[in-house]
Design a protein around this motif. Structure first.
Motif, PDB file in Angstrom:
ATOM      1  N   VAL A 197      26.469  16.558  74.695  1.00  0.00           N
ATOM      2  CA  VAL A 197      25.244  15.948  75.184  1.00  0.00           C
ATOM      3  C   VAL A 197      24.069  16.610  74.480  1.00  0.00           C
ATOM      4  CG1 VAL A 197      24.947  17.533  77.120  1.00  0.00           C
ATOM      5  CG2 VAL A 197      23.973  15.244  77.245  1.00  0.00           C
ATOM      6  N   TYR A 198      23.031  15.817  74.261  1.00  0.00           N
ATOM      7  CA  TYR A 198      21.845  16.292  73.561  1.00  0.00           C
ATOM      8  C   TYR A 198      20.616  16.071  74.436  1.00  0.00           C
ATOM      9  CZ  TYR A 198      25.068  15.727  69.654  1.00  0.00           C
ATOM     10  OH  TYR A 198      26.158  15.787  68.819  1.00  0.00           O
ATOM     11  N   LEU A 199      19.634  16.925  74.258  1.00  0.00           N
ATOM     12  CA  LEU A 199      18.348  16.736  74.909  1.00  0.00           C
ATOM     13  C   LEU A 199      17.280  16.804  73.834  1.00  0.00           C
ATOM     14  CD1 LEU A 199      16.898  16.388  77.652  1.00  0.00           C
ATOM     15  CD2 LEU A 199      16.524  18.869  77.642  1.00  0.00           C
ATOM     16  N   GLU A 200      16.704  15.646  73.552  1.00  0.00           N
ATOM     17  CA  GLU A 200      15.634  15.554  72.572  1.00  0.00           C
ATOM     18  C   GLU A 200      14.324  15.766  73.310  1.00  0.00           C
ATOM     19  OE1 GLU A 200      16.833  14.375  69.276  1.00  0.00           O
ATOM     20  OE2 GLU A 200      14.998  15.418  68.683  1.00  0.00           O
ATOM     21  N   MET A 201      13.590  16.802  72.943  1.00  0.00           N
ATOM     22  CA  MET A 201      12.347  17.149  73.631  1.00  0.00           C
ATOM     23  C   MET A 201      11.179  16.991  72.662  1.00  0.00           C
ATOM     24  SD  MET A 201      13.606  20.534  75.728  1.00  0.00           S
ATOM     25  CE  MET A 201      13.843  21.501  74.235  1.00  0.00           C
ATOM     26  N   SER A 202      10.194  16.225  73.057  1.00  0.00           N
ATOM     27  CA  SER A 202       9.017  16.040  72.226  1.00  0.00           C
ATOM     28  C   SER A 202       7.766  16.235  73.079  1.00  0.00           C
ATOM     29  CB  SER A 202       9.023  14.650  71.586  1.00  0.00           C
ATOM     30  OG  SER A 202       8.998  13.648  72.572  1.00  0.00           O
ATOM     31  N   SER A 203       6.627  16.311  72.410  1.00  0.00           N
ATOM     32  CA  SER A 203       5.346  16.550  73.094  1.00  0.00           C
ATOM     33  C   SER A 203       5.467  17.726  74.053  1.00  0.00           C
ATOM     34  CB  SER A 203       4.896  15.291  73.845  1.00  0.00           C
ATOM     35  OG  SER A 203       4.752  14.200  72.958  1.00  0.00           O
ATOM     36  N   LEU A 204       6.071  18.779  73.567  1.00  0.00           N
ATOM     37  CA  LEU A 204       6.336  19.940  74.421  1.00  0.00           C
ATOM     38  C   LEU A 204       5.041  20.594  74.875  1.00  0.00           C
ATOM     39  CD1 LEU A 204       9.435  21.289  72.540  1.00  0.00           C
ATOM     40  CD2 LEU A 204       9.363  20.786  74.989  1.00  0.00           C
ATOM     41  N   LYS A 205       5.092  21.082  76.101  1.00  0.00           N
ATOM     42  CA  LYS A 205       3.946  21.732  76.733  1.00  0.00           C
ATOM     43  C   LYS A 205       4.310  23.175  77.095  1.00  0.00           C
ATOM     44  CE  LYS A 205       2.751  17.359  79.007  1.00  0.00           C
ATOM     45  NZ  LYS A 205       2.501  16.696  80.317  1.00  0.00           N
ATOM     46  N   PRO A 206       3.328  24.027  77.231  1.00  0.00           N
ATOM     47  CA  PRO A 206       3.642  25.410  77.633  1.00  0.00           C
ATOM     48  C   PRO A 206       4.449  25.485  78.928  1.00  0.00           C
ATOM     49  CG  PRO A 206       1.397  25.277  76.840  1.00  0.00           C
ATOM     50  CD  PRO A 206       1.903  23.863  76.903  1.00  0.00           C
ATOM     51  N   GLU A 207       4.215  24.541  79.826  1.00  0.00           N
ATOM     52  CA  GLU A 207       4.958  24.564  81.088  1.00  0.00           C
ATOM     53  C   GLU A 207       6.417  24.155  80.936  1.00  0.00           C
ATOM     54  OE1 GLU A 207       2.036  23.048  80.478  1.00  0.00           O
ATOM     55  OE2 GLU A 207       1.879  21.113  81.539  1.00  0.00           O
ATOM     56  N   ASP A 208       6.814  23.749  79.750  1.00  0.00           N
ATOM     57  CA  ASP A 208       8.229  23.482  79.485  1.00  0.00           C
ATOM     58  C   ASP A 208       8.985  24.761  79.131  1.00  0.00           C
ATOM     59  OD1 ASP A 208       7.185  20.506  77.815  1.00  0.00           O
ATOM     60  OD2 ASP A 208       8.106  20.635  79.794  1.00  0.00           O
ATOM     61  N   THR A 209       8.249  25.839  78.984  1.00  0.00           N
ATOM     62  CA  THR A 209       8.879  27.121  78.658  1.00  0.00           C
ATOM     63  C   THR A 209       9.823  27.545  79.769  1.00  0.00           C
ATOM     64  OG1 THR A 209       7.014  27.863  77.304  1.00  0.00           O
ATOM     65  CG2 THR A 209       8.444  29.564  78.220  1.00  0.00           C
ATOM     66  N   ALA A 210      11.066  27.806  79.408  1.00  0.00           N
ATOM     67  CA  ALA A 210      12.085  28.156  80.394  1.00  0.00           C
ATOM     68  C   ALA A 210      13.390  28.442  79.656  1.00  0.00           C
ATOM     69  CB  ALA A 210      12.298  27.015  81.385  1.00  0.00           C
ATOM     70  N   VAL A 211      14.343  28.942  80.403  1.00  0.00           N
ATOM     71  CA  VAL A 211      15.719  29.005  79.916  1.00  0.00           C
ATOM     72  C   VAL A 211      16.384  27.693  80.334  1.00  0.00           C
ATOM     73  CG1 VAL A 211      17.926  30.197  79.999  1.00  0.00           C
ATOM     74  CG2 VAL A 211      15.789  31.507  80.107  1.00  0.00           C
ATOM     75  N   TYR A 212      16.953  27.017  79.380  1.00  0.00           N
ATOM     76  CA  TYR A 212      17.598  25.730  79.626  1.00  0.00           C
ATOM     77  C   TYR A 212      19.113  25.920  79.683  1.00  0.00           C
ATOM     78  CZ  TYR A 212      13.228  23.228  78.976  1.00  0.00           C
ATOM     79  OH  TYR A 212      11.942  22.750  79.134  1.00  0.00           O
ATOM     80  N   TYR A 213      19.701  25.327  80.717  1.00  0.00           N
ATOM     81  CA  TYR A 213      21.143  25.436  80.935  1.00  0.00           C
ATOM     82  C   TYR A 213      21.775  24.052  80.927  1.00  0.00           C
ATOM     83  CZ  TYR A 213      19.989  30.076  82.816  1.00  0.00           C
ATOM     84  OH  TYR A 213      19.529  31.367  82.986  1.00  0.00           O
ATOM     85  N   CYS A 214      22.907  23.925  80.256  1.00  0.00           N
ATOM     86  CA  CYS A 214      23.626  22.663  80.360  1.00  0.00           C
ATOM     87  C   CYS A 214      24.681  22.763  81.454  1.00  0.00           C
ATOM     88  CB  CYS A 214      24.236  22.238  79.034  1.00  0.00           C
ATOM     89  SG  CYS A 214      25.543  23.286  78.420  1.00  0.00           S
ATOM     90  N   ASN A 215      24.999  21.618  81.991  1.00  0.00           N
ATOM     91  CA  ASN A 215      25.887  21.521  83.138  1.00  0.00           C
ATOM     92  C   ASN A 215      26.753  20.287  82.960  1.00  0.00           C
ATOM     93  OD1 ASN A 215      26.100  19.909  85.898  1.00  0.00           O
ATOM     94  ND2 ASN A 215      26.181  22.081  86.402  1.00  0.00           N
TER      95      ASN A 215
END
Length: 119
Positions: free
Chosen positions: A77-95
């Motif tokens: 699975v893929y997560l395409e992230m665009s128009s990123l914002k500072p509030e998107d800062t985090a550790v991302y986990y797949c499930n």
């Protein structure tokens, strides 16, 4: 069963990143996969989810900016992230909700990948 996430990094506001998560091991059936994130001092939250038949669900905060898609033939699975914002800062986990060849089904987690959005 193991989930391996990759693709995190640092990007400026407005930038883009793509995360990948590959499931491997004794997989009989993959029912759905998703991405969660956890920022410092905050609870882990659902970002996006895709079912095995392609139904998607997004957090309101990422709708229109993030796209989840999967290649279930490759258990990825893929997560395409665009128009990123500072509030998107985090550790991302797949499930993933996966039925193993033992016929037991449960949720599996990958290791986290850091996404930092900063100028």
């Amino acid at each position: 069963v193991q989930l391996q996430a990759s693709g995190g990094g640092s990007v400026q506001p407005g930038g883009s990143l793509r995360l990948s998560c590959a499931a491997s091991g004794s997989i009989f059936s993959l029912y759905g996969m998703g991405w969660y994130r956890q920022a410092p001092g905050k609870q882990r939250e659902l970002v996006a989810y895709i079912s095995g038949v392609g139904t998607t669900n997004y957090a309101d905060s990422v709708k229109g900016r993030f796209t989840i898609y999967g290649d279930f033939a490759k258990n990825t699975v893929y997560l395409e992230m665009s128009s990123l914002k500072p509030e998107d800062t985090a550790v991302y986990y797949c499930n993933g909700y996966i039925q193993a060849t033992s016929r037991t089904s449960r949720y599996y987690w990958g290791q986290g990948t850091q996404v930092t959005v900063s100028s």
